[in-house]
Write a protein that holds these residues in place. Structure first.
Motif, short mmCIF file in Angstrom:
data_model
loop_
_atom_site.label_atom_id
_atom_site.label_comp_id
_atom_site.label_asym_id
_atom_site.label_seq_id
_atom_site.Cartn_x
_atom_site.Cartn_y
_atom_site.Cartn_z
N ASP A 41 -77.49 -61.01 -21.04
CA ASP A 41 -78.44 -60.95 -22.14
C ASP A 41 -78.96 -59.52 -22.26
O ASP A 41 -79.61 -59.02 -21.36
N ARG A 42 -78.66 -58.89 -23.38
CA ARG A 42 -79.02 -57.48 -23.55
C ARG A 42 -80.53 -57.27 -23.48
O ARG A 42 -80.99 -56.16 -23.25
N ALA A 43 -81.29 -58.32 -23.72
CA ALA A 43 -82.74 -58.18 -23.65
C ALA A 43 -83.19 -57.85 -22.23
O ALA A 43 -84.30 -57.37 -22.01
N HIS A 44 -82.32 -58.11 -21.27
CA HIS A 44 -82.68 -57.82 -19.88
C HIS A 44 -82.59 -56.35 -19.51
O HIS A 44 -83.00 -55.94 -18.45
N GLY A 45 -81.99 -55.59 -20.39
CA GLY A 45 -81.85 -54.17 -20.07
C GLY A 45 -80.48 -53.68 -20.48
O GLY A 45 -79.72 -54.39 -21.13
N ASP A 46 -80.18 -52.44 -20.08
CA ASP A 46 -78.91 -51.84 -20.49
C ASP A 46 -77.83 -51.99 -19.43
O ASP A 46 -76.68 -52.26 -19.74
N VAL A 47 -78.21 -51.76 -18.19
CA VAL A 47 -77.26 -51.99 -17.11
C VAL A 47 -77.98 -52.74 -15.99
O VAL A 47 -79.19 -52.68 -15.86
N SER A 48 -77.18 -53.44 -15.22
CA SER A 48 -77.74 -54.34 -14.23
C SER A 48 -76.94 -54.23 -12.94
O SER A 48 -75.73 -54.10 -12.97
N GLU A 494 -82.86 -51.53 -34.02
CA GLU A 494 -82.22 -52.37 -32.99
C GLU A 494 -80.75 -52.64 -33.32
O GLU A 494 -79.92 -52.71 -32.43
N GLY A 495 -80.47 -52.81 -34.60
CA GLY A 495 -79.07 -53.04 -35.01
C GLY A 495 -78.21 -51.84 -34.66
O GLY A 495 -77.09 -51.97 -34.14
N GLU A 496 -78.75 -50.64 -34.93
CA GLU A 496 -78.01 -49.41 -34.62
C GLU A 496 -77.81 -49.26 -33.12
O GLU A 496 -76.72 -48.93 -32.64
N ARG A 497 -78.86 -49.52 -32.39
CA ARG A 497 -78.76 -49.40 -30.93
C ARG A 497 -77.77 -50.41 -30.37
O ARG A 497 -77.03 -50.12 -29.44
N GLY A 498 -77.78 -51.59 -30.95
CA GLY A 498 -76.84 -52.61 -30.51
C GLY A 498 -75.40 -52.16 -30.70
O GLY A 498 -74.54 -52.38 -29.84
N LEU A 499 -75.15 -51.53 -31.83
CA LEU A 499 -73.79 -51.05 -32.10
C LEU A 499 -73.40 -49.97 -31.10
O LEU A 499 -72.27 -49.94 -30.60
N ILE A 500 -74.34 -49.07 -30.79
CA ILE A 500 -74.02 -48.00 -29.84
C ILE A 500 -73.70 -48.59 -28.47
O ILE A 500 -72.73 -48.21 -27.82
N ARG A 501 -74.51 -49.55 -28.05
CA ARG A 501 -74.25 -50.17 -26.73
C ARG A 501 -72.90 -50.86 -26.70
O ARG A 501 -72.16 -50.77 -25.72
N LEU A 502 -72.57 -51.53 -27.79
CA LEU A 502 -71.29 -52.23 -27.85
C LEU A 502 -70.13 -51.23 -27.79
O LEU A 502 -69.14 -51.44 -27.09
N MET A 503 -70.27 -50.14 -28.51
CA MET A 503 -69.21 -49.12 -28.48
C MET A 503 -69.09 -48.49 -27.11
O MET A 503 -67.99 -48.18 -26.65
N ALA A 504 -70.24 -48.31 -26.45
CA ALA A 504 -70.22 -47.68 -25.13
C ALA A 504 -69.58 -48.58 -24.09
O ALA A 504 -69.23 -48.15 -23.00
N ASP A 505 -69.40 -49.84 -24.44
CA ASP A 505 -68.77 -50.80 -23.54
C ASP A 505 -67.24 -50.71 -23.61
O ASP A 505 -66.52 -51.28 -22.79
N TRP A 506 -66.74 -50.01 -24.62
CA TRP A 506 -65.30 -49.95 -24.87
C TRP A 506 -64.49 -49.41 -23.69
O TRP A 506 -63.49 -50.03 -23.29
N PRO A 507 -64.88 -48.29 -23.09
CA PRO A 507 -64.06 -47.78 -21.98
C PRO A 507 -63.92 -48.79 -20.84
O PRO A 507 -62.84 -48.93 -20.25
N ARG A 508 -65.00 -49.48 -20.54
CA ARG A 508 -64.95 -50.47 -19.48
C ARG A 508 -64.03 -51.62 -19.87
O ARG A 508 -63.27 -52.13 -19.06
N LEU A 509 -64.09 -51.98 -21.13
CA LEU A 509 -63.26 -53.09 -21.59
C LEU A 509 -61.78 -52.76 -21.51
O LEU A 509 -60.95 -53.58 -21.12
N VAL A 510 -61.44 -51.52 -21.86
CA VAL A 510 -60.04 -51.10 -21.77
C VAL A 510 -59.56 -51.19 -20.33
O VAL A 510 -58.49 -51.70 -20.03
N GLN A 511 -60.40 -50.72 -19.44
CA GLN A 511 -60.04 -50.71 -18.03
C GLN A 511 -59.85 -52.13 -17.49
O GLN A 511 -58.86 -52.42 -16.82
N LEU A 512 -60.78 -53.01 -17.82
CA LEU A 512 -60.67 -54.39 -17.34
C LEU A 512 -59.46 -55.10 -17.94
O LEU A 512 -58.77 -55.85 -17.27
N SER A 513 -59.22 -54.86 -19.22
CA SER A 513 -58.07 -55.49 -19.87
C SER A 513 -56.77 -55.03 -19.25
O SER A 513 -55.84 -55.81 -19.07
N ALA A 514 -56.72 -53.74 -18.93
CA ALA A 514 -55.51 -53.19 -18.33
C ALA A 514 -55.31 -53.76 -16.93
O ALA A 514 -54.19 -54.16 -16.56
N GLU A 515 -56.37 -53.83 -16.15
CA GLU A 515 -56.25 -54.36 -14.80
C GLU A 515 -55.79 -55.82 -14.84
O GLU A 515 -54.96 -56.24 -14.04
#
Length: 587
Positions: A41-48, A494-515
């Motif tokens: 839940d993004r309401a919990h913060g940015d990273v955990s 908040e909408g803009e920030r949400g988009l930035i956070r989602l985009m910033a998740d892309w590198p991690r997603l590529v790595q996990l998908s590849a693994e």
RNA sequence: GGCCCCGUAGCUCAGCGGAUAGAGCAGUAGCCUUCUAAGCUAUUGGUCGCAGGUUCGAUUCCUGCCGGGGUCACCA
């Protein structure tokens, strides 16, 4: 590096600081279990991080106590604006506006390379896919494996592996002889003979007619007088190469390309018989013996005979029974050839191999993995990804296909009807090991119900906003590197920030998908990203202050155009991996 | 019978050992001609097949069942 591995290192550094202050030591294996992730839940913060949960017990502390101590150190990080201990002991961090602004700028300066990494360290990986028999055009059944294999290869390339894309041509067995006989019949037909119905057991498709014509042009009626043993090799060679060029065209229509087309026949070339070499390699390790196999449980084949054969001791490597290497007539089995083929990959330096196969080859997995482990002495590893079947529908009604009459839906028919992009995206919009329903109607609709359209439209919309901006405001420099210099901390919605956070998740997603070798994750991510972008765009309907283009607020407009451009870039980067076009406008 | 895959909302499916399990469709209730449109917003809905086990924590890992699909020497 993705921001989560970045913070993982920061958390580990903080742990190190904490422990050295207190003179404590913790097992390295436990530290390895410390991870940093996006909170559900993004309401919990940015990273955990779960650090306090993992480490509290061995230290004899309560998770929340350790969390507070660790949090005090992490709080000093200039990118961290808040630390919260939540739930059973998660440490949640909120990151600064400046940090997010830097992430956004990084997308703009990296372009579609954003998300790519070097974790693969240029390690050679061989990805084999399609490998359809050269006996006819590709049909839809082949297409999922083709797209999935291609996307897995792209994912591995994006994460820094040295990828070789390979196709194994089964041009050595009995079925290419059948192909030759089928082509010979068409040859007689081309010479004017009435051949009547194609006999059972031969390939009935019309696609062999041009081969018959070509044989007539080349040989006249010369072959008619020859024995089959004479004409068959000639006819076979020509039929195979005709089939392969047809298949290459089909693949090209689908946008799938291979670096190597490897012929099974070439394994047995004079002078370097790879099959004999591979079998010898297994013999040298004491893994080949003469023996009998137990008959299969359950239904016993009618022609079962209990006899001694030459077997590979695959059970030693996890297979269920040992497997024959020689047929009763003394020639090699298909399996022996395939071992040789993988042995050849090994000799070419590959230690990581991936085969993408149809689910009907599931029974083949254990023996092939066993063979690769055995003949490489454990140095090489084979992974096999199975693709489940595709069921075709037209407006909800199943499309009937009959294999006997040759009435299969070919790949090129599907591509022609719905387009390459739709085929590729839909083949990836489901886990590979789950069956897939493909509806011709849905995938061509221009509506929200069609995921291909929905994602491509998100990209087109970013391009459209940029075009509009140029029209409304003169002298804007919309080059990404210039937009990266805008004051991106102005993006406070908040909408803009949400988009930035989602985009910033892309590198991690590529790595996990590849693994995980799961390209469908990319497709789902793109769908989510498109969805978030469309939703934000629609907010501008009721709240004009949220619109991207505000002619009277130049700095804000530039920041928002940076956001929009970055979003287009990430969508493009993702579609590139899937091999789908990212159009600038929809038609 | 052996082996492999699947079982999550009415339907189609996501969900790297983490917090209150998500999305689309369908249903329900509203809104609607906008920077470029092929609609938008909100909302109902769950014993994660069953039973054990490992773990601080299991939809996720392990074992056994139940149900669905694939496959089963000497084809390729």
């Amino acid at each position: 590096m993705n921001l989560f591995s970045d913070f993982e290192q920061r958390v580990r550094a903080a742990l190190h600081t904490l422990f050295s202050e207190q003179g404590r030591e913790v097992d390295a294996g436990l530290i390895d279990r410390v991870g940093v992730e996006p909170p559900r839940d993004r309401a919990h913060g940015d990273v955990s991080t779960n650090a306090a949960l993992v480490l509290s017990k061995p230290l004899g502390l309560k998770p929340r106590e350790l969390g507070v101590e660790l949090g005090m150190i992490l709080e000093k990080d200039e990118d961290v604006v808040a630390v919260e201990i939540a739930g059973p002991g998660f440490i949640n961090l909120r990151l600064s506006d400046a940090f997010w602004a830097r992430q956004l700028a990084a997308i703009l300066t990296s372009g579609t390379a954003y998300g790519h990494s070097e974790v693969g360290a240029e390690k050679p990986v061989n990805v084999e896919y399609v490998s359809a028999n050269p006996t006819g055009p590709m049909h839809v059944g082949h297409c999922r494996g083709a797209v999935v294999g291609d996307a897995i290869a792209s994912l591995l390339a994006a994460t820094g592996h040295a990828v070789t894309r390979e196709y194994y041509i089964n041009d050595a067995g009995g079925q290419v002889d059948v192909l030759a006989r089928s082509a010979f019949l068409r040859y007689r037909e081309a010479l004017g003979e009435d051949i009547g119905e194609i006999p059972r057991g031969l390939y009935p498709g019309d696609y062999l007619k041009p081969v018959g014509e070509a044989l007539k042009d080349e040989f006249g009626d010369k072959l008619l007088a020859q024995d089959e043993s004479e004409w068959l090799p000639e006819v076979r060679d020509r039929a195979i190469s005709a089939m392969m060029s047809m298949i290459r065209n089909d693949l090209a229509d689908l946008g799938v390309s291979h670096d190597v087309f490897y012929s099974e026949r070439s394994l047995r070339a004079e002078g370097h018989d790879r099959v004999a070499q591979a079998v010898q390699a297994l013999r040298d390790r004491g893994l080949v013996y003469q023996g009998t196999l137990p008959p299969p449980k359950g239904q016993l084949p009618d022609d079962w005979e209990d006899r001694e054969q030459t077997l590979f001791r695959s059970t030693e490597f996890g297979d269920d029974v040992d497997r024959p290497l020689l047929k009763s007539d003394g020639s090699y089995t298909y399996f022996a050839s395939d071992i040789a083929y993988h042995y050849d990959k090994y000799l070419r330096g590959f230690r990581d191999m991936i085969d993408v196969l149809g689910a009907d080859h599931g029974g083949y997995v254990k023996r092939m993995k066993a063979a690769v482990t055995a003949m490489s002495g454990g140095e090489a590893e084979l992974e096999i990804r199975l693709c489940q079947l595709v069921k075709l529908f037209r407006a909800g009604e199943p499309v009937r296909m009959s294999k006997r009459s040759g009435d299969l839906v070919t790949l090129s028919e599907v591509v022609e009807e719905v387009g390459r992009d739709a085929v590729r995206f839909m083949m990836l919009f489901r886990k590979a090991d789950a069956p897939l329903d493909f509806d011709f109607q849905t995938v061509t609709e221009q509506s929200k119900d069609n995921p291909v359209f929905y994602v491509q439209y998100a990209h087109a919309r970013t391009a459209s906003v940029r075009r509009q901006a140029k029209e409304e405001i003169s002298d804007l420099d919309l080059r990404p590197t210039e937009l990266a210099k805008a004051d991106l901390t102005l993006l406070e919605d908040e909408g803009e920030r949400g988009l930035i956070r989602l985009m910033a998740d892309w590198p991690r997603l590529v790595q996990l998908s590849a693994e995980a070798q799961e390209p469908h994750r990319v497709a789902f991510y793109l769908y989510d990203l498109a969805s978030a972008f469309h939703a934000h765009w629609n907010r501008g309907k009721d709240s004009p202050q949220l619109r991207f283009i505000k002619p009277e607020q130049r700095e804000l407009t530039l920041a928002r155009l940076a956001l929009v451009s970055a979003l287009g870039t990430v969508v493009r980067s993702g579609l590139e991996i899937l091999g789908v076009q990212a159009p600038d406008e929809m038609h």
